[in-house]
Design an enzyme around this catalytic site. Structure first.
Site, PDB file in Angstrom:
ATOM      1  N   ASN A   1       9.885 -14.196  -1.833  1.00 42.13           N
ATOM      2  CA  ASN A   1      10.224 -12.851  -2.307  1.00 42.13           C
ATOM      3  C   ASN A   1      11.445 -12.406  -1.512  1.00 42.13           C
ATOM      4  O   ASN A   1      11.337 -12.007  -0.356  1.00 42.13           O
ATOM      5  CB  ASN A   1       9.022 -11.922  -2.061  1.00 42.13           C
ATOM      6  CG  ASN A   1       9.299 -10.502  -2.506  1.00 42.13           C
ATOM      7  OD1 ASN A   1      10.403 -10.173  -2.937  1.00 42.13           O
ATOM      8  ND2 ASN A   1       8.300  -9.655  -2.389  1.00 42.13           N
TER       9      ASN A   1
ATOM     10  N   HIS B   1       5.630  -3.788 -10.769  1.00 37.66           N
ATOM     11  CA  HIS B   1       4.329  -4.207 -10.204  1.00 37.66           C
ATOM     12  C   HIS B   1       3.529  -5.019 -11.222  1.00 37.66           C
ATOM     13  O   HIS B   1       2.306  -5.104 -11.139  1.00 37.66           O
ATOM     14  CB  HIS B   1       3.456  -2.997  -9.790  1.00 37.66           C
ATOM     15  CG  HIS B   1       3.957  -2.247  -8.607  1.00 37.66           C
ATOM     16  ND1 HIS B   1       3.887  -0.876  -8.516  1.00 37.66           N
ATOM     17  CD2 HIS B   1       4.525  -2.665  -7.447  1.00 37.66           C
ATOM     18  CE1 HIS B   1       4.386  -0.475  -7.363  1.00 37.66           C
ATOM     19  NE2 HIS B   1       4.786  -1.550  -6.694  1.00 37.66           N
TER      20      HIS B   1
ATOM     21  N   ARG C   1       9.831 -14.474  -6.744  1.00 35.23           N
ATOM     22  CA  ARG C   1       9.657 -13.165  -7.360  1.00 35.23           C
ATOM     23  C   ARG C   1      11.018 -12.679  -7.853  1.00 35.23           C
ATOM     24  O   ARG C   1      12.001 -12.733  -7.102  1.00 35.23           O
ATOM     25  CB  ARG C   1       9.109 -12.174  -6.335  1.00 35.23           C
ATOM     26  CG  ARG C   1       9.047 -10.793  -6.892  1.00 35.23           C
ATOM     27  CD  ARG C   1       8.619  -9.812  -5.842  1.00 35.23           C
ATOM     28  NE  ARG C   1       8.536  -8.487  -6.413  1.00 35.23           N
ATOM     29  CZ  ARG C   1       8.911  -7.386  -5.785  1.00 35.23           C
ATOM     30  NH1 ARG C   1       9.393  -7.452  -4.560  1.00 35.23           N
ATOM     31  NH2 ARG C   1       8.793  -6.230  -6.371  1.00 35.23           N
TER      32      ARG C   1
ATOM     33  N   ARG D   1      -1.713   7.365   6.490  1.00 35.35           N
ATOM     34  CA  ARG D   1      -2.487   7.506   7.737  1.00 35.35           C
ATOM     35  C   ARG D   1      -1.905   8.620   8.598  1.00 35.35           C
ATOM     36  O   ARG D   1      -2.635   9.429   9.168  1.00 35.35           O
ATOM     37  CB  ARG D   1      -2.488   6.175   8.501  1.00 35.35           C
ATOM     38  CG  ARG D   1      -3.351   5.135   7.824  1.00 35.35           C
ATOM     39  CD  ARG D   1      -3.048   3.761   8.308  1.00 35.35           C
ATOM     40  NE  ARG D   1      -1.756   3.297   7.783  1.00 35.35           N
ATOM     41  CZ  ARG D   1      -1.359   2.036   7.774  1.00 35.35           C
ATOM     42  NH1 ARG D   1      -2.135   1.113   8.290  1.00 35.35           N
ATOM     43  NH2 ARG D   1      -0.197   1.693   7.275  1.00 35.35           N
TER      44      ARG D   1
ATOM     45  N   ARG E   1       9.685   8.155  -2.797  1.00 38.88           N
ATOM     46  CA  ARG E   1      10.285   8.403  -4.116  1.00 38.88           C
ATOM     47  C   ARG E   1       9.619   9.586  -4.801  1.00 38.88           C
ATOM     48  O   ARG E   1       8.410   9.755  -4.702  1.00 38.88           O
ATOM     49  CB  ARG E   1      10.133   7.172  -5.012  1.00 38.88           C
ATOM     50  CG  ARG E   1      10.961   6.009  -4.579  1.00 38.88           C
ATOM     51  CD  ARG E   1      10.780   4.832  -5.523  1.00 38.88           C
ATOM     52  NE  ARG E   1      10.850   3.598  -4.756  1.00 38.88           N
ATOM     53  CZ  ARG E   1      10.111   2.518  -5.006  1.00 38.88           C
ATOM     54  NH1 ARG E   1       9.273   2.500  -6.016  1.00 38.88           N
ATOM     55  NH2 ARG E   1      10.240   1.465  -4.253  1.00 38.88           N
TER      56      ARG E   1
ATOM     57  N   GLU F   1      -0.131 -10.613  -4.758  1.00 37.64           N
ATOM     58  CA  GLU F   1       0.995 -10.966  -5.625  1.00 37.64           C
ATOM     59  C   GLU F   1       1.480 -12.393  -5.360  1.00 37.64           C
ATOM     60  O   GLU F   1       1.881 -13.092  -6.283  1.00 37.64           O
ATOM     61  CB  GLU F   1       2.132  -9.950  -5.432  1.00 37.64           C
ATOM     62  CG  GLU F   1       1.795  -8.634  -6.124  1.00 37.64           C
ATOM     63  CD  GLU F   1       2.625  -7.452  -5.667  1.00 37.64           C
ATOM     64  OE1 GLU F   1       2.379  -6.961  -4.543  1.00 37.64           O
ATOM     65  OE2 GLU F   1       3.506  -7.018  -6.412  1.00 37.64           O
TER      66      GLU F   1
ATOM     67  N   LEU G   1      -1.630   1.628  -5.622  1.00 34.14           N
ATOM     68  CA  LEU G   1      -1.189   2.736  -4.770  1.00 34.14           C
ATOM     69  C   LEU G   1      -0.765   2.193  -3.406  1.00 34.14           C
ATOM     70  O   LEU G   1      -1.597   1.929  -2.533  1.00 34.14           O
ATOM     71  CB  LEU G   1      -2.319   3.765  -4.606  1.00 34.14           C
ATOM     72  CG  LEU G   1      -2.972   4.253  -5.910  1.00 34.14           C
ATOM     73  CD1 LEU G   1      -4.066   5.277  -5.610  1.00 34.14           C
ATOM     74  CD2 LEU G   1      -1.937   4.851  -6.866  1.00 34.14           C
ATOM     75  N   GLY G   2       0.516   1.967  -3.248  1.00 38.61           N
ATOM     76  CA  GLY G   2       1.066   1.541  -1.958  1.00 38.61           C
ATOM     77  C   GLY G   2       2.196   2.479  -1.626  1.00 38.61           C
ATOM     78  O   GLY G   2       2.214   3.627  -2.082  1.00 38.61           O
ATOM     79  N   ASN G   3       3.134   1.995  -0.863  1.00 40.11           N
ATOM     80  CA  ASN G   3       4.301   2.800  -0.566  1.00 40.11           C
ATOM     81  C   ASN G   3       5.057   3.074  -1.871  1.00 40.11           C
ATOM     82  O   ASN G   3       5.417   4.202  -2.174  1.00 40.11           O
ATOM     83  CB  ASN G   3       5.146   2.013   0.424  1.00 40.11           C
ATOM     84  CG  ASN G   3       6.040   2.899   1.190  1.00 40.11           C
ATOM     85  OD1 ASN G   3       5.891   4.126   1.154  1.00 40.11           O
ATOM     86  ND2 ASN G   3       6.994   2.309   1.858  1.00 40.11           N
TER      87      ASN G   3
ATOM     88  N   ASN H   1      -7.487   0.772   0.942  1.00 37.66           N
ATOM     89  CA  ASN H   1      -7.973   1.177   2.269  1.00 37.66           C
ATOM     90  C   ASN H   1      -8.432   2.616   2.421  1.00 37.66           C
ATOM     91  O   ASN H   1      -9.132   2.930   3.369  1.00 37.66           O
ATOM     92  CB  ASN H   1      -6.867   0.933   3.307  1.00 37.66           C
ATOM     93  CG  ASN H   1      -6.600  -0.532   3.502  1.00 37.66           C
ATOM     94  OD1 ASN H   1      -7.511  -1.286   3.854  1.00 37.66           O
ATOM     95  ND2 ASN H   1      -5.377  -0.952   3.249  1.00 37.66           N
TER      96      ASN H   1
ATOM     97  N   GLY I   1      -1.987  -1.088  -0.538  1.00 38.55           N
ATOM     98  CA  GLY I   1      -2.276  -0.534   0.790  1.00 38.55           C
ATOM     99  C   GLY I   1      -3.187   0.680   0.799  1.00 38.55           C
ATOM    100  O   GLY I   1      -4.229   0.703   1.458  1.00 38.55           O
TER     101      GLY I   1
HETATM  102  P1  ADP Z   1       4.344  -1.598  -0.253  1.00 44.84           P
HETATM  103  O1  ADP Z   1       3.954  -3.033  -0.555  1.00 44.84           O
HETATM  104  O2  ADP Z   1       4.715  -0.810  -1.471  1.00 44.84           O
HETATM  105  O3  ADP Z   1       5.308  -1.425   0.877  1.00 44.84           O
HETATM  106  P2  ADP Z   1       1.592  -1.362   0.648  1.00 44.84           P
HETATM  107  O4  ADP Z   1       0.820  -1.790  -0.540  1.00 44.84           O
HETATM  108  O5  ADP Z   1       1.658  -2.295   1.811  1.00 44.84           O
HETATM  109  O6  ADP Z   1       3.032  -0.863   0.254  1.00 44.84           O
HETATM  110  O7  ADP Z   1       0.965   0.036   1.121  1.00 44.84           O
HETATM  111  C1  ADP Z   1       1.458   0.692   2.266  1.00 44.84           C
HETATM  112  C2  ADP Z   1       0.854   2.061   2.332  1.00 44.84           C
HETATM  113  O8  ADP Z   1      -0.574   1.978   2.256  1.00 44.84           O
HETATM  114  C3  ADP Z   1       1.112   2.756   3.660  1.00 44.84           C
HETATM  115  O9  ADP Z   1       2.322   3.452   3.622  1.00 44.84           O
HETATM  116  C4  ADP Z   1      -0.066   3.695   3.766  1.00 44.84           C
HETATM  117  O10 ADP Z   1       0.257   4.889   3.126  1.00 44.84           O
HETATM  118  C5  ADP Z   1      -1.167   3.022   3.013  1.00 44.84           C
HETATM  119  N1  ADP Z   1      -2.202   2.456   3.897  1.00 44.84           N
HETATM  120  C6  ADP Z   1      -2.257   1.214   4.412  1.00 44.84           C
HETATM  121  N2  ADP Z   1      -3.376   1.063   5.169  1.00 44.84           N
HETATM  122  C7  ADP Z   1      -4.035   2.247   5.120  1.00 44.84           C
HETATM  123  C8  ADP Z   1      -5.246   2.745   5.689  1.00 44.84           C
HETATM  124  N3  ADP Z   1      -6.017   1.995   6.459  1.00 44.84           N
HETATM  125  N4  ADP Z   1      -5.592   4.008   5.408  1.00 44.84           N
HETATM  126  C9  ADP Z   1      -4.818   4.784   4.616  1.00 44.84           C
HETATM  127  N5  ADP Z   1      -3.679   4.368   4.072  1.00 44.84           N
HETATM  128  C10 ADP Z   1      -3.283   3.130   4.316  1.00 44.84           C
END
Ligand code: ADP
Length: 398
Positions: free
Chosen positions: A7, A179, A90, A285, A240, A384, A208-210, A335, A331
């Site tokens: 990637n 995604h 990717r 977090r 964003r 992925e 739901l990630g960054n 979590n 993420g």
């Molecule tokens: P990306 O791949 O888009 O960079 P990720 O899928 O790795 O993002 O997700 C990252 C985000 O997930 C972090 O910015 C945070 O907001 C959230 N995150 C990760 N671990 C935790 C946790 N233990 N508790 C709450 N939020 C978390």
């Protein structure tokens, strides 16, 4: 077969070497600061994680260092590059040209290049990675796996914007969605995990990630998704903005005395929960910790994020005329049980119920709704890299 998954970004490159027989990860890591100074983080499955500072003026040198580590006598996991059966890359944007993964050929790369306009930050970097890899491993088959491909099943009613049709005809301005590898992986796994045939299911996947997006998957096909021409549309994300009135752009440009690039920078990098929280953080977090300490902006940013997710889920239930399962991933989705619970509580009216104990666990595929819940709610960790390895295997063994 061992498959190297790559990637490649503009200054970084993530990799995993996956044994497709048992789908284990033999080694993984990351090259950072390519073209600046250079750092390789290398983690073999049964060994110590190692950080090596080493000059990486180009992506070719970065990939060379990865290959050297993988075949190193001491820390390596394979004896020679002959043990890499294929490489899966990717690729962010396949436009309307790619509705599926594709074996990499000269002609295919030309077609990818034609999509560069649609993802000027990502696609050229992906191509640099592919070309560097081809130079170093000229006889190894390679496959491109597109973030957009899974969403090519959307109907025009879902993907067209309400702008002159000629803009679509001339420039292909439309919703593409991203995604896709994750939405495809998670929706398939949701059906499998629940013991159902995906053809009979309406699933909403919340990645739901960054970066965050939601996808409505009906019968295994993406019928709508929240990201658009670019990954800026849809949910409120880490930095964003997601959906806004497009007139905000002109308004801000005038008020802040900025050009289009300046305003787009605000929307991409200074907005989302980071901007809303008054720059506390893009990480949930940190937002939760700040909210607990009484920071109202941080608490509100979290609520705005949740509200937007709820609106998208609601609209996709309407679009599919029902829903059988809602899957959380990435993420935050994997979590953060409290965010999942707050989102699902909005759907109490349609009989969705969360099991507090199940929802407090993490790290595995799990059902977090109660026995009585009318809709199954699941957490499915996305993968992925594994999805790219599977796609690559399928194409090179055809
Ligand atoms: P990306 O791949 O888009 O960079 P990720 O899928 O790795 O993002 O997700 C990252 C985000 O997930 C972090 O910015 C945070 O907001 C959230 N995150 C990760 N671990 C935790 C946790 N233990 N508790 C709450 N939020 C978390």
């Amino acid at each position: 077969m061992n498959i190297l998954v790559i990637n490649c970004g503009s200054s970084s490159l993530k990799f995993q070497l996956i044994n497709t027989e048992d789908e284990s990860v033999l080694a993984k890591g990351l090259c950072e600061r390519i073209g600046i100074d250079g750092r390789l983080v290398y983690q073999p499955a049964n060994g110590e994680k190692e950080t090596i500072d080493s000059a990486m003026p180009t992506h070719k040198q970065a990939i060379q260092l990865v290959l050297d580590s993988l075949t190193d006598e001491k820390k390596g996991v394979i004896k020679s590059l002959d043990e890499v059966g294929a490489v899966g890359h990717r690729v962010v944007h396949g436009g309307e040209k790619f509705a599926a993964s594709s074996v990499i050929t000269e002609e295919m790369l030309k077609t990818v290049e034609e999509c560069n306009d649609l993802a000027p930050l990502h696609n050229p970097a992906n191509l640099i990675g592919i070309n560097a890899c081809k130079e170093l491993m000229p006889n190894t088959p390679m496959v491109g796996v597109f973030d957009t491909a899974f969403h090519q099943t959307m109907e025009d009613t879902a993907f067209l914007y309400g702008i002159p049709y000629s803009m679509y005809e001339k420039y292909k301005v439309r919703k593409y969605g991203f995604h896709g590898t994750s939405h495809s992986f998670v929706s398939k796994r949701t059906a499998e995990f629940l013991g159902k045939d995906i053809k009979d299911m309406k699933i909403i996947v919340c990645h739901l990630g960054n970066g965050a997006s939601i996808c409505a998957v009906n019968g295994g096909k993406s019928v709508d998704t929240s990201m658009g021409l670019t990954p800026l549309e849809g949910l409120v994300m880490g930095t964003r903005s997601g959906d806004i009135d497009p007139a905000v752009i002109e308004f801000l440009a005038k008020k802040e005395n900025k050009d289009i690039t300046g305003v787009m920078n605000i929307l991409n990098k200074e907005s989302g929960v980071y901007g809303l929280s008054g720059e506390v953080s893009s990480d949930f977090r940190d937002l939760e910790a700040a909210a607990k300490d009484g920071n109202e902006k941080a608490a509100r940013a979290r609520q705005v994020f949740i509200y937007r997710v709820v609106k998208y889920i609601g609209s996709y239930i309407a679009a599919m005329n029902g829903v059988d399962a809602i899957a959380f991933t990435a993420g935050l989705g994997e979590n953060d049980g409290s965010v999942r619970k707050e989102i699902c509580d909005h759907f109490g009216y349609m009989g969705i119920e969360i099991d507090a104990e199940a929802n407090s666990k993490r790290g595995e595929d799990m059902v977090i709704s109660t026995e009585n819940s009318k809709v199954k709610v699941v957490v499915i960790p996305t993968n992925e890299e594994l999805a790219i390895a599977r796609e690559t295997l399928e194409l090179v063994t055809k």
